[in-house]
Motif scaffolding. Structure first.
Motif, PDB file in Angstrom:
ATOM      1  N   SER A  49       9.213  -3.776   1.691  1.00  0.00           N
ATOM      2  CA  SER A  49       8.548  -5.063   1.782  1.00  0.00           C
ATOM      3  C   SER A  49       9.585  -6.169   1.793  1.00  0.00           C
ATOM      4  CB  SER A  49       7.614  -5.249   0.572  1.00  0.00           C
ATOM      5  OG  SER A  49       6.971  -6.501   0.593  1.00  0.00           O
ATOM      6  N   TYR A  60       4.907  -5.852   4.708  1.00  0.00           N
ATOM      7  CA  TYR A  60       4.950  -4.545   4.052  1.00  0.00           C
ATOM      8  C   TYR A  60       5.068  -3.434   5.088  1.00  0.00           C
ATOM      9  CZ  TYR A  60       3.078  -7.119   0.058  1.00  0.00           C
ATOM     10  OH  TYR A  60       2.893  -8.019  -0.965  1.00  0.00           O
ATOM     11  N   LYS A  65       0.812  -0.719   2.341  1.00  0.00           N
ATOM     12  CA  LYS A  65      -0.104  -1.854   2.186  1.00  0.00           C
ATOM     13  C   LYS A  65      -1.244  -1.502   1.242  1.00  0.00           C
ATOM     14  CE  LYS A  65       0.547  -4.263   6.566  1.00  0.00           C
ATOM     15  NZ  LYS A  65      -0.052  -4.600   7.875  1.00  0.00           N
TER      16      LYS A  65
END
Length: 118
Positions: A49, A60, A65
């Motif tokens: 990220s 991300y 995610k």
């Protein structure tokens, strides 16, 4: 020159959470995009990220995610990675980085070990 020191790694059971911190030196912290990367045993380093200098935009890896959240506190020169619902596959050394964007990180920390047991 920016120096980065990660902390917060450790051993956690699958399904648990950890919050990593990365403390940065220098007065221009907010000028840098900050990111997290990881390297699992026997594998290459992979993107996790990153977020912009102001923190207004976060990015991300698709596979992460919803489980990981990146944030920063520019007043404290610190970036965080909140990791939830951890899986054994998340076991890796996690590195903090500072730079221009995801592909142009200029400074790296030494890493912090995260181990997730099944």
């Amino acid at each position: 020159q920016v120096q980065l020191v990660e902390s917060g790694g450790g051993l956690v059971q699958a399904g648990g959470s950890l919050r990593l911190s990365c403390a940065a030196s220098g007065p221009t912290f907010s000028n840098y995009a900050m990111g997290w990367y990881r390297q699992a045993p026997g594998k290459g380093r992979e993107f996790v990220s990153y977020l912009t200098g102001s923190g207004s935009r976060q990015y991300y890896a698709d596979s992460l995610k919803g489980r990981f959240t990146i944030s920063r506190d520019n007043a404290k020169n610190t970036v965080y990675l909140q990791m939830n619902s951890l899986e054994p596959e998340d076991t890796a050394v996690y590195y903090c980085a500072a730079g221009l964007d995801r592909y142009r990180m200029q400074y790296w920390g030494k890493g912090t070990q995260v181990t997730v047991s099944s």
